[in-house]
Structures are given as C-alpha cells and as structure tokens.
Design a protein around this motif. Structure first.
Motif, PDB file in Angstrom:
ATOM      1  N   THR A 265      -7.870   7.241   0.647  1.00 54.20           N
ATOM      2  CA  THR A 265      -7.290   6.030   0.083  1.00 54.20           C
ATOM      3  C   THR A 265      -5.943   6.389  -0.531  1.00 54.20           C
ATOM      4  O   THR A 265      -5.865   7.233  -1.425  1.00 54.20           O
ATOM      5  CB  THR A 265      -8.215   5.417  -0.976  1.00 54.20           C
ATOM      6  OG1 THR A 265      -9.454   5.053  -0.361  1.00 54.20           O
ATOM      7  CG2 THR A 265      -7.579   4.180  -1.598  1.00 54.20           C
TER       8      THR A 265
ATOM      9  N   THR B 156      -2.503   5.540  -2.571  1.00 54.26           N
ATOM     10  CA  THR B 156      -1.899   4.671  -3.579  1.00 54.26           C
ATOM     11  C   THR B 156      -0.383   4.792  -3.500  1.00 54.26           C
ATOM     12  O   THR B 156       0.172   5.886  -3.629  1.00 54.26           O
ATOM     13  CB  THR B 156      -2.374   5.033  -4.990  1.00 54.26           C
ATOM     14  OG1 THR B 156      -3.792   4.879  -5.070  1.00 54.26           O
ATOM     15  CG2 THR B 156      -1.717   4.123  -6.034  1.00 54.26           C
TER      16      THR B 156
ATOM     17  N   THR C 253       2.468  -1.583  -7.200  1.00 50.28           N
ATOM     18  CA  THR C 253       1.392  -0.691  -6.764  1.00 50.28           C
ATOM     19  C   THR C 253       0.632  -1.344  -5.624  1.00 50.28           C
ATOM     20  O   THR C 253       0.358  -2.554  -5.658  1.00 50.28           O
ATOM     21  CB  THR C 253       0.416  -0.393  -7.915  1.00 50.28           C
ATOM     22  OG1 THR C 253       1.116   0.224  -8.990  1.00 50.28           O
ATOM     23  CG2 THR C 253      -0.700   0.545  -7.451  1.00 50.28           C
ATOM     24  N   LYS C 254       0.297  -0.556  -4.609  1.00 52.12           N
ATOM     25  CA  LYS C 254      -0.542  -1.057  -3.522  1.00 52.12           C
ATOM     26  C   LYS C 254      -1.441   0.076  -3.041  1.00 52.12           C
ATOM     27  O   LYS C 254      -0.985   1.208  -2.879  1.00 52.12           O
ATOM     28  CB  LYS C 254       0.305  -1.588  -2.368  1.00 52.12           C
ATOM     29  CG  LYS C 254      -0.507  -2.343  -1.310  1.00 52.12           C
ATOM     30  CD  LYS C 254       0.389  -3.173  -0.406  1.00 52.12           C
ATOM     31  CE  LYS C 254      -0.429  -4.070   0.512  1.00 52.12           C
ATOM     32  NZ  LYS C 254       0.427  -4.964   1.332  1.00 52.12           N
ATOM     33  N   VAL C 255      -2.706  -0.247  -2.822  1.00 56.59           N
ATOM     34  CA  VAL C 255      -3.694   0.729  -2.385  1.00 56.59           C
ATOM     35  C   VAL C 255      -4.136   0.376  -0.970  1.00 56.59           C
ATOM     36  O   VAL C 255      -4.423  -0.785  -0.670  1.00 56.59           O
ATOM     37  CB  VAL C 255      -4.910   0.756  -3.330  1.00 56.59           C
ATOM     38  CG1 VAL C 255      -5.936   1.781  -2.860  1.00 56.59           C
ATOM     39  CG2 VAL C 255      -4.471   1.060  -4.759  1.00 56.59           C
ATOM     40  N   GLN C 256      -4.195   1.390  -0.108  1.00 57.48           N
ATOM     41  CA  GLN C 256      -4.566   1.145   1.283  1.00 57.48           C
ATOM     42  C   GLN C 256      -5.281   2.367   1.845  1.00 57.48           C
ATOM     43  O   GLN C 256      -4.955   3.502   1.505  1.00 57.48           O
ATOM     44  CB  GLN C 256      -3.319   0.839   2.120  1.00 57.48           C
ATOM     45  CG  GLN C 256      -3.600   0.525   3.583  1.00 57.48           C
ATOM     46  CD  GLN C 256      -2.354   0.014   4.289  1.00 57.48           C
ATOM     47  OE1 GLN C 256      -1.692  -0.914   3.819  1.00 57.48           O
ATOM     48  NE2 GLN C 256      -2.025   0.614   5.422  1.00 57.48           N
TER      49      GLN C 256
ATOM     50  N   ASP D 182      -2.963  10.539  -2.673  1.00 59.75           N
ATOM     51  CA  ASP D 182      -4.389  10.309  -2.489  1.00 59.75           C
ATOM     52  C   ASP D 182      -5.178  10.933  -3.630  1.00 59.75           C
ATOM     53  O   ASP D 182      -6.397  11.070  -3.555  1.00 59.75           O
ATOM     54  CB  ASP D 182      -4.866  10.850  -1.138  1.00 59.75           C
ATOM     55  CG  ASP D 182      -4.686  12.368  -1.013  1.00 59.75           C
ATOM     56  OD1 ASP D 182      -4.212  13.001  -1.981  1.00 59.75           O
ATOM     57  OD2 ASP D 182      -5.028  12.921   0.048  1.00 59.75           O
TER      58      ASP D 182
END
Length: 470
Positions: A51, A53, A68-71, A99
C-alpha cells in the motif's frame, strides 16, 4: 459554449511514463515521475506489492502536508497514482511516496514546454536557468521513432530542441516529454504534451462534447466539425488552452455529432483530426450481481470498455466481430460507463451509457470485533460500522458522504480504511453519533444505505441489541 475540465489519465500516458525511463533503468531501483501537466505520479520497480502513501507538501504555506492519497501498489512495470482534479502540483512542491519501508522524495522542478512546432520540427520550453533538460519523444503507433536529447536552459531559463537539425520529423500523435533531472535518480519532474482529444457522443440532445488536452498553455484553439456530406463547416468554436494539467471542453449545445463527421482542433501550428467512428451501445444488462454491455462498431475494431461498478472502476478490451457486434462483461453491477475507440494518433470516439440497476446488497459489521452488537441508545458516543470488502464489492469505492445509518439516517462523523476482518482487503469503517442514529430501545436491526463514487446504490443491515434501557 466551453468548459474547463481536468486531463484524464490515459493508457497512452501510462505507457509514456514507463517508456521515458525504460531505456535508462540499469537496475530494478524504485523510482517515480511527477507529471506536472497531467497531475499524476508514475511509480516503477517498487520492491513488492504494498500500500503506497503519496503526500505532497507546499513548503511555502505553512501546512505540514497539503495532499495525501493512499493506493495499492504493484510489483511490475509500473503504476500511476492519479490526482488530477484533487491537487494541482506546482514547482517547489515536495512529493513523497512510501510503503512504510521504502521512502522516496522529490522537489518538483520549474519545467514547462511552451511550444510544439511539427512544421519546423522544433520544441521550446522553460526551466531553471543553467539546468539540464532531457527531451523524450515517442508514441503508440509504429510511425513514431523514439527520440532523446539533453539540452541546457540559457540564462533566461529558455531551452530549445531543434529536431530538424537532428534529422527528426515530429509526427502527429507523438508525445513530447521534458524531464528533470536527467540521469539515474530516484525521482524527477516531467512535463508532457501530446495534443489529443476525445469526441464524446451521448444518447440524448445537448450532451455531446469534445475534450482536448496536451497543448501548450495560453494558445488559441479552434475546433471545427464537418459533415463530409454537406458543404462547408457545420460547427466551429474557439477558446484558450488553460495552464497546468487542465484540459479544455467544448460543449456542442444542440449540435449532435454523428459517425463519419471530421473533428479538427488546431492552434495554428499543430493540427489534429479525427473521423468519428461508427460506435454504438445497444444493450446494458444489469442484475443484482453482474452487469454486461454490448453494441456495434466497425468489424474488427479494438475497443476499451469502462464501467463504474460496485467493485470500483472495471475495464475490458474487446474486438468487434465480423458483423460489427461487440460484448463486454460480466462486470460487477453498476450504473454507468463508456466505450472508447482510438485512432492511430490516440484521438478517440467515446460513447457513454447509463443504467438503473437494482440496489446492491453489501455486507456490514456493526461494532466490528464485538458480539452481540450492543448499543446504548442514550450514549453520547459513536457507533462504528464497517462496510466489508468482498469478491463482489470494494468498500474503498464507497463515497462516505452518501452513507446513512439507522432509522434517523445519521451521517458519518468520520471514516477510515482498515482491514477489520483480517482477510487482506481494506474495509471502510464509518462512525455515527449514537444520538443521531434514531436507534431506540428494542431496536434489533441497524440499516445502512449509501452509494459508491460511481453512483452504485447499496443497502445493508446487521443485528443489534440495545442495552441500558428500562
């Protein structure tokens, strides 16, 4: 009538981002590109699926982190984190990807392409005075030969690449990318132009439009649409290309775009043309668990079908058969989508559809980790409710602002992604004020409703047991 819209991430841009670095990668070292024009980050050679960030900080405004974006990441040739429409990245921004184990950072450089001139085979731009700029050119079609050259910006910050002097012909459909810094680094800035457009056809009046991007900022763009079966130009409009990663939308009003029409956009230097394809959606079949879509196109046409579903965005590549029929699915149930057909220079005919599926049933867990789900209606606290990710539903696709819980349809006061059932998938945990839920003594069921970002409506319920009642 004109509208300004954000540039979409396309398959061509993702391929471009990898192609820029492919020849320069001697070892599998994690790296990333910050694409200034398109507002996305492309990551490649990450050590393992994880994951990721992404954080972006403007050091001039005092905030610790501005975005902020988490993918979920992939350990393959690369993947993109797209934030167009969410954050407009600027020179000086500090971009970081991590990560939790591997962390990379890059300060965005002041880099632009200001002029593409296919007639003179010349590219111009600006950068920090005295800095090196690496120019890369490529394209999806066989006619575009890759080109790379490094130049130095002069004392005023201007740089020029004379392609003609190098014997290179700049063809339509080529993407042109300026990158800094050149060489083997963990992160760098990219500014990519590729004059391109999509022709969007709808099933009703007043909804057709043309979306274009990839032009230098501030140039006057002229759109013309011509029906070859009638004399003269049938539609014309003009507007100025916006800065940054913004694309430009031309709304057609009552004018209806038909197959075979020739659509042209020019800035007086570069010109791109697309003949509207005979592309149609003729059926959308939706059940409580699946969705499929079909239609017609030119025999043998390669099509990309995109669907917004209860499992998030899904897509498939299909080929029309000898009779021109095509079919895609099954997808998870959804409400809308589109089918795309590109020409050899990446301009596209796009046809959308809208469906009205039944409300999807999803799984929830009230007060995850506890049983029974005891609730005191007089409590001044909150009730946690987890929407669970399953093989048919991605909880991360839920729009938290649409979710309601309990007889009084309480709105969430907070939300987060967490794997509450320890199955390796992220679930969505929302908190609702007990006092706002309407749950009263004797209530035995908690009902939750909501919608995904793709407008797929869902409903769920879980057993309750009230306590503290007299």
């Amino acid at each position: 009538m004109k509208t300004t819209c954000r540039t979409p991430i396309s398959v061509a841009l993702s391929a471009m981002a990898f192609a820029i670095v492919a020849a320069d990668v001697a070892v599998a070292q994690p790296r990333f590109i910050v694409e200034v024009y398109g507002d996305f980050v492309h990551i490649f050679a990450w050590p393992a699926p994880a994951t990721i960030t992404l954080t972006i900080d403007d050091p001039h405004n005092g905030a610790v982190v501005d975005f902020t974006k988490v993918q979920a990441g992939r350990a393959d040739t690369g993947f993109s984190i797209n934030f167009h429409g969410e954050y407009d990245v600027q020179p000086g921004d500090i971009v970081q990807v991590t990560d939790g184990t591997t962390t990379l950072s890059h300060i965005v450089r002041d880099l632009t392409i200001t002029r593409l001139d296919p007639a003179a085979d010349r590219v111009e731009g600006t950068a920090e005075p005295g800095s090196e700029v690496s120019l890369s050119i490529g394209g999806p079609e066989a006619g575009v030969t890759p080109f790379n050259k490094t130049v130095t910006a002069d004392a005023s910050g201007a740089w020029v690449v004379d392609l003609a002097a190098a014997g290179y012909d700049l063809l339509p459909g080529a993407w042109t990318s300026a990158n800094q810094p050149p060489g083997l680094v963990s992160g760098w800035t990219s500014f990519t132009l590729n004059p391109t457009f999509n022709v969007h056809r709808s099933h009703g009046p007043d909804n057709d439009f043309v979306h274009t991007w990839g032009w230098p900022a501030g140039v006057e763009l002229t759109l013309t649409i011509d029906d070859p079966g009638t004399p003269g130009v049938d539609f014309e409009d003009s507007d100025t290309s916006p800065p940054g990663g913004s694309g430009l939308g031309f709304a057609m009003g009552s004018f209806e775009i038909q197959q075979g029409f020739l659509v042209t956009i020019t800035d007086g230097i570069s010109t791109v043309t697309h003949a509207v394809r005979p592309l149609y959606v003729t059926q959308v079949d939706v059940s409580s668990s699946t969705m499929s879509v079909g239609g017609t196109a030119g025999p043998g046409s390669l099509l990309r079908v995109e669907a917004q579903t209860s499992c998030g965005a899904q897509s498939a590549w299909v080929v029309a058969d000898a009779a021109g029929n095509w079919f895609a699915g099954p997808f998870c149930p959804g409400t809308w989508g589109s089918v795309w057909q590109q020409d050899v220079v990446s301009n596209s005919t796009v046809v959308g559809w809208v469906a009205s599926p039944p409300v999807v049933r999803v799984a929830i867990d009230v007060k995850p980790g506890s049983f029974p789900n005891a609730i005191n209606p007089a409590s001044r606290g909150v009730i946690p409710v987890a929407i669970l990710t399953t093989s048919h539903f991605d909880a991360a696709s839920v729009d938290p602002t649409t979710v309601r819980f309990g007889p009084a349809a309480a709105v969430p006061v907070g939300s987060r992604l967490d794997d509450v059932d320890s199955d390796g998938d992220l679930d969505l945990v929302l908190h609702f004020a007990t006092a706002s839920s309407g749950i009263a003594c004797g209530s035995t069921v908690g009902v939750l409703t909501g919608s995904t970002f793709g407008s797929v409506w869902f409903q769920a319920s879980d057993a309750l047991k009230t306590m503290g009642c007299r």
